[in-house]
Design a protein around this motif. Sequence first.
Motif, PDB file in Angstrom:
ATOM      1  N   UNK A 208       0.624  -1.271  -0.205  1.00 16.39           N
ATOM      2  CA  UNK A 208      -0.009   0.322  -0.246  1.00 16.39           C
ATOM      3  C   UNK A 208       0.516   1.372  -0.267  1.00 16.39           C
ATOM      4  N   UNK A 209       0.157   2.421  -0.998  1.00 21.86           N
ATOM      5  CA  UNK A 209       0.945   3.614  -1.113  1.00 21.86           C
ATOM      6  C   UNK A 209       0.840   4.968  -0.054  1.00 21.86           C
ATOM      7  N   UNK A 210       1.363   4.845   0.910  1.00 17.11           N
ATOM      8  CA  UNK A 210       0.772   5.252   2.260  1.00 17.11           C
ATOM      9  C   UNK A 210       1.493   7.165   1.949  1.00 17.11           C
ATOM     10  N   UNK A 211       0.612   7.604   1.072  1.00 19.06           N
ATOM     11  CA  UNK A 211       0.715   8.558   0.772  1.00 19.06           C
ATOM     12  C   UNK A 211       0.042  10.213   1.545  1.00 19.06           C
ATOM     13  N   UNK A 212       1.410  10.923   2.280  1.00 13.75           N
ATOM     14  CA  UNK A 212       1.372  11.903   3.554  1.00 13.75           C
ATOM     15  C   UNK A 212       1.377  13.244   2.687  1.00 13.75           C
ATOM     16  N   UNK A 213       0.488  14.018   2.568  1.00 13.08           N
ATOM     17  CA  UNK A 213       1.020  14.997   1.820  1.00 13.08           C
ATOM     18  C   UNK A 213       0.605  16.697   3.138  1.00 13.08           C
ATOM     19  N   UNK A 214       0.254  16.608   4.016  1.00 10.36           N
ATOM     20  CA  UNK A 214       0.221  17.380   5.867  1.00 10.36           C
ATOM     21  C   UNK A 214       1.805  16.689   6.634  1.00 10.36           C
ATOM     22  N   UNK A 215       1.534  16.651   7.690  1.00 11.16           N
ATOM     23  CA  UNK A 215       2.213  17.087   8.855  1.00 11.16           C
ATOM     24  C   UNK A 215       2.274  15.007   9.199  1.00 11.16           C
ATOM     25  N   UNK A 216       3.449  15.223   9.386  1.00  8.77           N
ATOM     26  CA  UNK A 216       3.757  13.376   9.534  1.00  8.77           C
ATOM     27  C   UNK A 216       3.280  12.450  10.943  1.00  8.77           C
ATOM     28  N   UNK A 217       2.582  13.736  11.484  1.00  3.45           N
ATOM     29  CA  UNK A 217       2.340  12.791  12.778  1.00  3.45           C
ATOM     30  C   UNK A 217       1.444  11.796  12.936  1.00  3.45           C
ATOM     31  N   UNK A 218       0.327  11.538  12.222  1.00  6.19           N
ATOM     32  CA  UNK A 218       0.024  10.099  12.021  1.00  6.19           C
ATOM     33  C   UNK A 218       1.336   8.977  11.434  1.00  6.19           C
ATOM     34  N   UNK A 219       1.499   9.237  10.298  1.00  5.46           N
ATOM     35  CA  UNK A 219       2.813   8.149   9.583  1.00  5.46           C
ATOM     36  C   UNK A 219       3.656   8.153  10.912  1.00  5.46           C
ATOM     37  N   UNK A 220       4.061   8.852  11.729  1.00  6.75           N
ATOM     38  CA  UNK A 220       4.935   8.663  12.941  1.00  6.75           C
ATOM     39  C   UNK A 220       4.137   7.471  13.838  1.00  6.75           C
ATOM     40  N   UNK A 221       3.244   7.729  14.578  1.00  4.29           N
ATOM     41  CA  UNK A 221       2.463   7.104  14.967  1.00  4.29           C
ATOM     42  C   UNK A 221       1.794   5.978  15.297  1.00  4.29           C
ATOM     43  N   UNK A 222       1.872   6.203  13.504  1.00  5.08           N
ATOM     44  CA  UNK A 222       1.520   4.211  12.352  1.00  5.08           C
ATOM     45  C   UNK A 222       2.483   3.632  12.906  1.00  5.08           C
ATOM     46  N   UNK A 223       3.735   3.685  12.950  1.00  8.51           N
ATOM     47  CA  UNK A 223       5.160   3.093  12.455  1.00  8.51           C
ATOM     48  C   UNK A 223       5.610   3.092  13.728  1.00  8.51           C
ATOM     49  N   UNK A 224       5.301   3.685  15.197  1.00  4.92           N
ATOM     50  CA  UNK A 224       5.439   3.130  16.485  1.00  4.92           C
ATOM     51  C   UNK A 224       4.665   2.615  16.924  1.00  4.92           C
ATOM     52  N   UNK A 225       3.165   2.655  16.896  1.00  5.40           N
ATOM     53  CA  UNK A 225       2.095   1.471  17.321  1.00  5.40           C
ATOM     54  C   UNK A 225       2.209   0.536  15.938  1.00  5.40           C
ATOM     55  N   UNK A 226       2.762   0.666  15.603  1.00  4.65           N
ATOM     56  CA  UNK A 226       2.186  -1.247  14.807  1.00  4.65           C
ATOM     57  C   UNK A 226       3.475  -0.933  13.637  1.00  4.65           C
ATOM     58  N   UNK A 227       4.957  -1.427  14.664  1.00  2.27           N
ATOM     59  CA  UNK A 227       6.195  -1.528  13.376  1.00  2.27           C
ATOM     60  C   UNK A 227       6.044  -2.508  12.322  1.00  2.27           C
ATOM     61  N   UNK A 228       5.200  -3.445  12.735  1.00  2.00           N
ATOM     62  CA  UNK A 228       5.617  -4.256  11.450  1.00  2.00           C
ATOM     63  C   UNK A 228       4.672  -4.097  10.184  1.00  2.00           C
ATOM     64  N   UNK A 229       4.124  -2.961  10.328  1.00  4.23           N
ATOM     65  CA  UNK A 229       3.362  -2.110   8.996  1.00  4.23           C
ATOM     66  C   UNK A 229       4.654  -1.667   8.157  1.00  4.23           C
ATOM     67  N   UNK A 230       5.519  -1.667   8.048  1.00  2.00           N
ATOM     68  CA  UNK A 230       5.984  -0.782   7.586  1.00  2.00           C
ATOM     69  C   UNK A 230       6.787  -1.340   6.389  1.00  2.00           C
ATOM     70  N   UNK A 231       6.385  -3.500   6.347  1.00  2.00           N
ATOM     71  CA  UNK A 231       6.565  -4.005   5.910  1.00  2.00           C
ATOM     72  C   UNK A 231       4.974  -4.217   4.884  1.00  2.00           C
ATOM     73  N   UNK A 232       4.278  -3.893   4.800  1.00  2.00           N
ATOM     74  CA  UNK A 232       3.151  -3.671   3.715  1.00  2.00           C
ATOM     75  C   UNK A 232       2.655  -2.259   3.310  1.00  2.00           C
ATOM     76  N   UNK A 233       3.683  -1.253   3.042  1.00  2.00           N
ATOM     77  CA  UNK A 233       3.985   0.288   3.180  1.00  2.00           C
ATOM     78  C   UNK A 233       5.017   0.986   2.508  1.00  2.00           C
ATOM     79  N   UNK A 234       4.830   1.446   1.253  1.00  2.00           N
ATOM     80  CA  UNK A 234       5.836   2.653   0.943  1.00  2.00           C
ATOM     81  C   UNK A 234       5.182   3.749   1.121  1.00  2.00           C
TER      82      UNK A 234
END
Length: 260
Positions: A208-234
Amino acid sequence: MQPGCRLCNAFNLPTHLCRRPARPAVPPRSTRGCWSQQPQYQVRRCIHRLPHSTLQSSCSHLQQQLSAMVDATAAKTGTLKPVWLDCDPGHDDAMAIILAGYSPALKLLGISTVASNQVVEKTTRNALDVLDLCGLSHVGVVKGQAKPLVRDLALTCPQIHGETGLDGPHGGPVLPHSQRQPLPGKAVNVMFAAIQQQYTTYPQEGKVQLICTGALTNAALLLVVYPEVKDMIDITIMGGAIGVRHCAMVYITVCYPCCI
């Protein structure tokens, strides 16, 4: 030292690095007519004076170019690219929502919002309004983070996008109000559930392509809370010029560097 532009002055950036010419000094009102009638202050108003036919022609040309690009992408890959859009509408992100929702090469899984262009309550409302107006009411919106990770208050820019975040040329809201509500739950949980379901159900479509066009707060928390997601996204972000402190830096890089 030469005075910098308004952005450098607003963020107290070193003016010797400024690449924009300084705004000319405003003479006292008594010495001439209204300052807003001077040519150097008319740039932001020009687009509102263009004939409708000119704007329509430019938009049609852009649409043709974009359609050709996404058609070529779809033909090359043979599958739709799943994307999740994390944004802060904002006029620019309103266009991103429309393009993502109608691109024949993309599968828009959902939208999360964040405080940046405006507070998160307003960016969430704007996302819902844009989706419903454009016939994309099947796309869900979840409200994300209201402030940065290491600051108490969110920095917004109402001087650019207006008090609503999507002001019209004369100020105030212009879009019909959506009757929908944001999806329930925390943004990071909703994002992970959608990404995991897509990745496990349709593995042939790739990450899944995670496209962030605003502040990266949601993306940062996603990677911290669910570190396994890094294998599922670009991840694709709208940002740049880290460490170069002048007005060429992207707004969200200046105001929300901690997540980068």
